[in-house]
Scaffold this active site. Sequence first.
Site, PDB file in Angstrom:
ATOM      1  CG  HIS A 165      -2.043  -0.981   1.089  1.00  0.00           C
ATOM      2  ND1 HIS A 165      -3.303  -0.651   0.651  1.00  0.00           N
ATOM      3  CD2 HIS A 165      -2.081  -2.324   1.303  1.00  0.00           C
ATOM      4  CE1 HIS A 165      -4.073  -1.733   0.631  1.00  0.00           C
ATOM      5  NE2 HIS A 165      -3.350  -2.765   1.023  1.00  0.00           N
ATOM      6  CG  ASP A 372       0.451   9.614   0.464  1.00  0.00           C
ATOM      7  OD1 ASP A 372       0.353   8.419   0.813  1.00  0.00           O
ATOM      8  OD2 ASP A 372      -0.244  10.533   0.952  1.00  0.00           O
TER       9      ASP A 372
HETATM   10  O1  LIG Z   1      -9.929  12.785  10.458  1.00  0.00           O
HETATM   11  C1  LIG Z   1      -9.747  11.938   9.598  1.00  0.00           C
HETATM   12  C2  LIG Z   1      -8.829  12.102   8.559  1.00  0.00           C
HETATM   13  C3  LIG Z   1      -8.682  11.102   7.626  1.00  0.00           C
HETATM   14  N1  LIG Z   1      -9.432   9.981   7.702  1.00  0.00           N
HETATM   15  C4  LIG Z   1      -9.297   8.924   6.688  1.00  0.00           C
HETATM   16  O2  LIG Z   1      -7.977   8.424   6.629  1.00  0.00           O
HETATM   17  C5  LIG Z   1      -7.685   7.966   5.332  1.00  0.00           C
HETATM   18  C6  LIG Z   1      -6.324   8.473   4.928  1.00  0.00           C
HETATM   19  O3  LIG Z   1      -5.885   7.761   3.799  1.00  0.00           O
HETATM   20  P1  LIG Z   1      -4.734   8.308   2.844  1.00  0.00           P
HETATM   21  O4  LIG Z   1      -4.558   7.327   1.773  1.00  0.00           O
HETATM   22  O5  LIG Z   1      -5.054   9.696   2.393  1.00  0.00           O
HETATM   23  O6  LIG Z   1      -3.426   8.412   3.766  1.00  0.00           O
HETATM   24  P2  LIG Z   1      -2.752   7.396   4.821  1.00  0.00           P
HETATM   25  O7  LIG Z   1      -3.207   7.841   6.156  1.00  0.00           O
HETATM   26  O8  LIG Z   1      -3.195   6.022   4.465  1.00  0.00           O
HETATM   27  O9  LIG Z   1      -1.271   7.622   4.675  1.00  0.00           O
HETATM   28  C7  LIG Z   1      -8.790   8.489   4.421  1.00  0.00           C
HETATM   29  O10 LIG Z   1      -9.615   7.417   4.007  1.00  0.00           O
HETATM   30  C8  LIG Z   1      -9.545   9.456   5.290  1.00  0.00           C
HETATM   31  O11 LIG Z   1     -10.930   9.483   5.053  1.00  0.00           O
HETATM   32  C9  LIG Z   1     -10.339   9.821   8.726  1.00  0.00           C
HETATM   33  O12 LIG Z   1     -11.028   8.818   8.764  1.00  0.00           O
HETATM   34  N2  LIG Z   1     -10.476  10.807   9.643  1.00  0.00           N
END
Ligand SMILES: O=c1ccn([C@@H]2O[C@H](COP(=O)(O)OP(=O)(O)O)[C@@H](O)[C@H]2O)c(=O)[nH]1
Length: 722
Positions: A165, A372
Amino acid sequence: MPRLLLVSNRLPVTVKVEKDSVAVVRSAGGLATGLRRPHERSGGQWIGWPGDMSRLSESQRTRVEEQFAEQRYVPIHLTASEVSRYYEGYSNRVLWPLCHYMLDRIPRQDRDWEVYRKVNERFADLTAKQYQPGDTIWVHDYQLMLVPGMLRERLPEARIGYFHHIPFPSSEIFRTLPRREALLKGLLGADLIGFHTVSYVRHFSGSLLRQLSLDTDVDSIMWQGRQVRVGAFPMGIDSDSFDSLAKEVSVLEEVASLRRTAEGQRILLGIDRLDYTKGIPRRLLAVQRLLEREPAWRGRLRFIQVAVPSRTQVEAYATYREQVNELVGRINGQYGSVQNVPVHYLYRSFNEKQLAGLYRAADVMLVTPVRDGMNLVAKEFCASRPDEDGVLVLSELAGAADELNKALTVNPYDVESTADAIEQALEMGEHERRERMRALRAQVKAHDVHWWVSHFLGRLQGLPSVSVRDVKGGDEALEVMKSAERLSLMLDYDGTLVGFAPRPELAAPDDALRELLAKLVARPNTTVSVVSGRPKETLESWFGTLPMGLHAEHGLWSRSRPGDAWRMLDGVTAEWKDAARPMLDEFAARVPGSFVEEKSASLAWHYRQVDPEFGALQSRELRLKLAETFARRPVDILPGDKVVEVRPHGVNKGRVVDAVTRQLSPGTLVVAVGDDRTDEDMFAAMPEGGLTIHAGNKPSRATYRVSGPEEVRKLLAALVET
Ligand SMILES: O=c1ccn([C@@H]2O[C@H](COP(=O)(O)OP(=O)(O)O)[C@@H](O)[C@H]2O)c(=O)[nH]1
Ligand SMILES: O=P(O)(O)OC[C@H]1O[C@H](O[C@H]2O[C@H](CO)[C@@H](O)[C@H](O)[C@H]2O)[C@H](O)[C@@H](O)[C@@H]1O
Ligand SMILES: [Mg+2]
């Protein structure tokens, strides 16, 4: 639908203990959402960590476990030390920064590897215990890179997928990791390895080539007799769900209220876990720069930055938090007023409904990570805009940029041009905004998380089943050979009887090999031939006194017994050599470390000592050039092991097989052993009932496989012992 065994570090639920009550909370997030339905439909199991359950009372634990069993969740419990060493330690202090190109953040001491390996082993054991024939196993992410390989050992015939991922870094980065080989081999246990983008696939293939000398053929790698596929499967989100959330009355009321409080202002939005890969400081600097150089925007921008607490036990995250706090303070101090501050910084998390409201209220969404894997927030923003408005500013270093090409892309390291992009977004006309957002939404909707799951699983389940029984090893070959009345062995030399050396002259036979061959030719009812690409002078000097057939330059020259004259095949011309030599010489001059070997009727360009990725590239180039130039000439161009061979057409090791077998008494078992493309001609020319053994990891038509020269020698030694 086959049963699915999903394996991920976290289960899609987490156990939360608050004072006396215990809650099993469903995780939000793309992975949990996307896989929930296939998990339910397939009737399989989901193996993962449910969070810390050590503080639960006996009865609480029983109740939680009942709930898990009902939902077919198999919890794997981690001790505090395992969490700190496997999860925070190796996964998040080593692999995470490595894959995000941040070598400086990796601790100097490699302390946590052993625990990482052990926890991976526990995941593999538990998964193997759940496995039933016919199941599909899908392992997720960098915390479990060793699991596919461990599962393959336990379940040779299982169908195993793995998805990475996060980014897979360039091989120049990956090579710095002390455990690089073990991790690559771990992944190669899978049948299908998925990444978000084609660049990550390319980087992974580059590492396989550099670290394990494995070639990727379009999308497939031969590893231990199996074909392993790789591919890009960009992950999507539950776009319908964000789309409908963003239309809900309560959400629209929230949007209206947000906009009212920002009356006269434009809303910039950032939503990230508080992670040093997310580029929050540079993003803040870009906003600051805009305010600095364009006084007209002062007081008219409201930048809402949500930073979700994450990995708080890892020091780097605490330091990062301080850095962000300080920057926010500095900017607000400088550009705030009694009524207003430009940066509204929220260190907490929101649920999806709240997020949908924020997304829908924003004028400009800033997704500017410095690296990312994908970034789902960018996609959620688009899905949450049924009004087809809002502008996405997106880092070109996020995997999502490959798909979302109607966003305004920026190099997040370039603060000045990020400020330009923000300004461009703020000034963009309605028509252009709508056009871009429409295209972005179409992309996000068409490639949502359900598409992603079915795309990956469709590919995995559509692969021909791994029939390990088809790939037989040395022991099985030995049995057949031992029971034969008479044997005729045809042995390739380099890569088969001896391992490769940096230069051809350094790969002379050692005493052990001479002894082995002497015993082999003395074995009753056994004849031996060495069939090599080497020049005849070399074979003569190494093996001239041994009573065996010698065949040089792929069979152009042969000699049956010691003292016999070497005979050349008829009708072979090498007049093309003069035209080919300058081309090879040019490559030798241009590619440091490579050189040309001249034989009587062939030429070889060697690149073993060249950087593997560059060497592979140049060898393709050379082969193309040669093929073009000699299209109408009687010449064959062959890719060997780190060598390109140019030889007369019609000369190949298959002809040796014909010549040798013609002289054998009926009932002789003919055995051919070889490692590279030129040996495939031998295998193809085998008489019926002949036995073929490939030494190594390349694609081969041979029926048996051994790992390399060491195993070949072991096999031959076992033959003379009996
Ligand atoms: O307050 C928050 C901020 C983010 N998210 C979720 O966290 C995930 C972040 O995924 P992303 O691929 O952007 O980054 P990662 O955290 O996996 O590096 C997304 O689905 C957002 O909806 C959440 O549930 N609450
Ligand atoms: O048919 P083979 O007996 O396997 O010979 C193939 C080629 O072997 C030699 O090159 C290879 O071995 C060298 C020594 O380890 C190594 O330096 C080189 O990189 C290999 O390609 C030989 O020089 C060639 O002429 C043979 O065709
Ligand atoms: Mg060879």
